[in-house]
Write a protein that holds these residues in place. Structure first.
Motif, PDB file in Angstrom:
ATOM      1  N   MET A 174      35.741  45.863  44.350  1.00  0.00           N
ATOM      2  CA  MET A 174      35.416  47.089  43.616  1.00  0.00           C
ATOM      3  C   MET A 174      36.622  48.029  43.531  1.00  0.00           C
ATOM      4  SD  MET A 174      32.167  47.411  42.557  1.00  0.00           S
ATOM      5  CE  MET A 174      31.470  49.041  42.823  1.00  0.00           C
ATOM      6  N   GLU A 175      37.408  48.084  44.589  1.00  0.00           N
ATOM      7  CA  GLU A 175      38.419  49.128  44.695  1.00  0.00           C
ATOM      8  C   GLU A 175      39.792  48.718  44.169  1.00  0.00           C
ATOM      9  OE1 GLU A 175      38.456  50.910  48.540  1.00  0.00           O
ATOM     10  OE2 GLU A 175      36.283  50.950  48.696  1.00  0.00           O
ATOM     11  N   MET A 176      40.055  47.420  44.073  1.00  0.00           N
ATOM     12  CA  MET A 176      41.358  46.970  43.603  1.00  0.00           C
ATOM     13  C   MET A 176      41.426  46.841  42.088  1.00  0.00           C
ATOM     14  SD  MET A 176      42.087  44.099  46.499  1.00  0.00           S
ATOM     15  CE  MET A 176      43.434  43.296  45.657  1.00  0.00           C
ATOM     16  N   LYS A 177      40.300  46.613  41.456  1.00  0.00           N
ATOM     17  CA  LYS A 177      40.324  46.373  40.014  1.00  0.00           C
ATOM     18  C   LYS A 177      40.992  47.490  39.211  1.00  0.00           C
ATOM     19  CE  LYS A 177      36.827  42.956  38.887  1.00  0.00           C
ATOM     20  NZ  LYS A 177      35.615  42.680  38.090  1.00  0.00           N
ATOM     21  N   THR A 236      42.416  36.197  38.343  1.00  0.00           N
ATOM     22  CA  THR A 236      41.259  35.911  39.200  1.00  0.00           C
ATOM     23  C   THR A 236      40.511  37.182  39.544  1.00  0.00           C
ATOM     24  OG1 THR A 236      42.383  33.985  40.132  1.00  0.00           O
ATOM     25  CG2 THR A 236      40.530  34.888  41.391  1.00  0.00           C
ATOM     26  N   MET A 237      41.254  38.227  39.909  1.00  0.00           N
ATOM     27  CA  MET A 237      40.613  39.484  40.283  1.00  0.00           C
ATOM     28  C   MET A 237      39.847  40.101  39.115  1.00  0.00           C
ATOM     29  SD  MET A 237      40.776  40.359  43.413  1.00  0.00           S
ATOM     30  CE  MET A 237      40.207  42.013  43.079  1.00  0.00           C
ATOM     31  N   LEU A 238      40.448  40.092  37.944  1.00  0.00           N
ATOM     32  CA  LEU A 238      39.788  40.693  36.794  1.00  0.00           C
ATOM     33  C   LEU A 238      38.538  39.923  36.386  1.00  0.00           C
ATOM     34  CD1 LEU A 238      42.880  41.699  34.634  1.00  0.00           C
ATOM     35  CD2 LEU A 238      41.250  43.242  35.724  1.00  0.00           C
ATOM     36  N   ALA A 239      38.514  38.618  36.690  1.00  0.00           N
ATOM     37  CA  ALA A 239      37.355  37.797  36.338  1.00  0.00           C
ATOM     38  C   ALA A 239      36.277  37.810  37.414  1.00  0.00           C
ATOM     39  CB  ALA A 239      37.803  36.362  36.075  1.00  0.00           C
ATOM     40  N   THR A 240      36.561  38.377  38.571  1.00  0.00           N
ATOM     41  CA  THR A 240      35.591  38.393  39.669  1.00  0.00           C
ATOM     42  C   THR A 240      34.498  39.417  39.395  1.00  0.00           C
ATOM     43  OG1 THR A 240      37.323  37.777  41.234  1.00  0.00           O
ATOM     44  CG2 THR A 240      35.309  38.715  42.157  1.00  0.00           C
ATOM     45  N   PRO A 241      33.225  39.020  39.542  1.00  0.00           N
ATOM     46  CA  PRO A 241      32.133  39.980  39.310  1.00  0.00           C
ATOM     47  C   PRO A 241      32.220  41.161  40.271  1.00  0.00           C
ATOM     48  CG  PRO A 241      31.295  37.727  39.411  1.00  0.00           C
ATOM     49  CD  PRO A 241      32.729  37.672  39.855  1.00  0.00           C
ATOM     50  N   ASP A 242      31.844  42.316  39.785  1.00  0.00           N
ATOM     51  CA  ASP A 242      31.824  43.501  40.637  1.00  0.00           C
ATOM     52  C   ASP A 242      30.824  43.328  41.769  1.00  0.00           C
ATOM     53  OD1 ASP A 242      33.662  44.723  39.030  1.00  0.00           O
ATOM     54  OD2 ASP A 242      32.218  45.987  37.974  1.00  0.00           O
ATOM     55  N   THR A 243      31.158  43.919  42.917  1.00  0.00           N
ATOM     56  CA  THR A 243      30.208  43.977  44.020  1.00  0.00           C
ATOM     57  C   THR A 243      29.059  44.905  43.637  1.00  0.00           C
ATOM     58  OG1 THR A 243      32.033  43.683  45.578  1.00  0.00           O
ATOM     59  CG2 THR A 243      29.957  44.515  46.480  1.00  0.00           C
ATOM     60  N   SER A 244      27.830  44.491  43.922  1.00  0.00           N
ATOM     61  CA  SER A 244      26.703  45.382  43.636  1.00  0.00           C
ATOM     62  C   SER A 244      26.788  46.613  44.529  1.00  0.00           C
ATOM     63  CB  SER A 244      25.373  44.669  43.873  1.00  0.00           C
ATOM     64  OG  SER A 244      25.157  44.467  45.255  1.00  0.00           O
TER      65      SER A 244
END
Length: 469
Positions: free
Chosen positions: A318-321, A342-350
């Protein structure tokens, strides 16, 4: 080239310069020659600082004129290419920032310069400092001087490789989850991640999430780490996290009036650990016991309840994006390397998982607070394995297959909690790769782990070993 110059530590070089036994010009030139000789194979240095020789000549003139000299007068140092350096490119391992040249030094760089240090060069890193290997589209891959087929780690891997290979006596790296301590372990040097807020992050990118980021010194000796730490600490009026000041003897840490109580821990809590690494931690524990410390194996229930790496992953997604989004605001996604994509494609943490992770991080802090009521220090692995081959994404460690993020299992708890940690070599693998151990103290008790590191350095048969280059 004289290895007696480029393999001296910073404290010794400063002493020789002060005594007029060697000149700053000779010291800087020896390191530039060393870079020219070995960097083509290692690719640790990405930019030579314009003005290094001019600064060396000015430093020599000051010595000859009898002027007051700083503790690092005439001594070269290097900095990871995520730290701003005035007039010297800071390109962050990305074509997006190619040619970017700051006007102002990062606070940490400015403080080493103020102590008389001479910026020699910038060193390689992963794209945006986000990965455990130092490789990117702009400046390529760094190699480990102990074995060119192995990684020197990330994200301060170029810095660790440069210091291990004698290209620099002292450097600055940054650490989000592993990045100062892990690379030191992979190349057999020493590094310190101080208590969060001890050293300002001003002039370093990315700063998100700044509550987990640290900047720290890297060197080949404990006394160099202690000196650099004493010069780097304290508020700068810009980084609000940097609010505490430290004052202590700039030797290798104070000697306590009573025996130091040290617990040592390999498993559980950090994920699987290679037997050679585990044996090195135990050997370091026995060495500390042999010099009068009270040492015993321990367990920390908080680490077993909440696996710190899982907690960190839920928070940092959540915080690095935002940092990646800032870099790609100009729609330059085609210039991104593997980790940013990879980071940009990772789903956000709920939000539910994010809040639960925050609560888990608080439990970890409380668990360490409880531990340090009974012990002065904790001795652990730095990495679960010695330096690995380039490009490996999964590892079989002590019978368990894990992905590459598990290399952060023993280091990331200190970023979540803000605790200080020091990485120092105390072993070697069967194939000659360095193995470091990690010393941890309570918040703002860096003098304790500097003292213990000095004891381990004195007891180690591996201190002073150099890669064959």
């Amino acid at each position: 080239m004289d290895s007696e110059i480029f393999y001296q530590d910073a404290v010794k070089l400063a002493q020789l310069i002060r005594q007029r036994e060697i000149s700053p010009v000779e010291v800087v030139q020896a390191h530039l020659d060393r870079i020219e000789a070995v960097n083509p194979r290692i690719n640790a240095v990405v930019t030579i600082a314009d003005g290094a020789m001019e600064a060396a000549r000015a430093a020599e003139a000051a010595v000859m004129a009898g002027k007051e000299l700083g503790p690092l007068h005439g001594v070269p140092f290097t900095a990871k290419d995520s730290l701003d350096t005035a007039g010297v490119p800071t390109q962050r391992g990305s074509p997006i920032f190619a040619g970017r040249t700051p006007d102002v030094d990062a606070t940490s760089v400015a403080r080493l310069k103020a102590a008389g240090g001479i910026l020699l060069a910038k060193t390689n890193l992963p794209e945006f400092s986000y990965w455990i290997e130092s490789d990117n589209l702009l400046s390529g891959r760094s190699n480990n001087p102990w074995n060119l087929e192995r990684t020197p780690g990330g994200s301060s891997g170029g810095e660790s490789a440069a210091i291990a290979a004698g290209m620099s006596p002292l450097g600055l790296g940054t650490d989000l989850a592993i990045s100062v301590r892990g690379p030191a372990a992979q190349t057999g040097i020493t590094s310190l991640k101080a208590t969060h807020g001890r050293i300002p992050m001003t002039g370093i990118w990315p700063r998100a999430p700044r509550r987990f980021w640290h900047v720290g010194p890297m060197a080949r000796s404990v006394r160099d780490i202690a000196l650099a730490y004493s010069l780097l600490t304290g508020p700068d009026g810009a980084d609000a996290f940097a609010s505490s000041t430290v004052s202590f003897d700039v030797g290798v840490g104070r000697s306590p009036a009573r025996p130091v109580r040290v617990g040592w821990l390999v498993e559980p809590g950090f994920g699987p650990i290679d037997p050679e690494v585990a044996a090195t931690v135990q050997a370091a524990a026995e060495a500390l016991a042999g010099v009068g410390c009270i040492v015993e194996p321990v367990r920390i229930p908080a680490l077993e309840r909440d696996f710190a790496l899982d907690v960190f992953n839920r928070l940092h997604v959540m915080e690095m994006k935002p940092a990646f989004l800032e870099a790609t605001a100009g729609r330059r996604d085609d210039e991104l390397y593997v980790m940013a994509r990879t980071m940009l494609a990772t789903p956000d943490t709920s939000m539910k998982d994010y809040i639960e992770a925050e609560q888990a991080a608080e439990r970890l802090r409380d668990g360490f607070a409880d531990y340090f009521q009974r012990f002065d220090a904790l001795l652990t692995p730095v990495l679960p394995i010695p330096a690995h081959k380039h490009g490996v994404s999964t590892f079989l460690i002590n019978g368990q297959t894990v992905d590459a993020t598990y290399l952060q299992g023993a280091t990331v708890p200190l970023n979540l909690t803000g605790l200080p940690g020091l990485s120092i070599r105390f072993g070697s693998s069967h194939d000659g790769m360095p193995i470091n151990v990690q010393l941890v103290s309570s918040w703002q008790a860096e003098s304790t782990i500097l003292h213990l590191a000095g004891l381990l350095e004195s007891a180690s048969q591996f201190h002073g070993l150099r890669p064959a280059l």
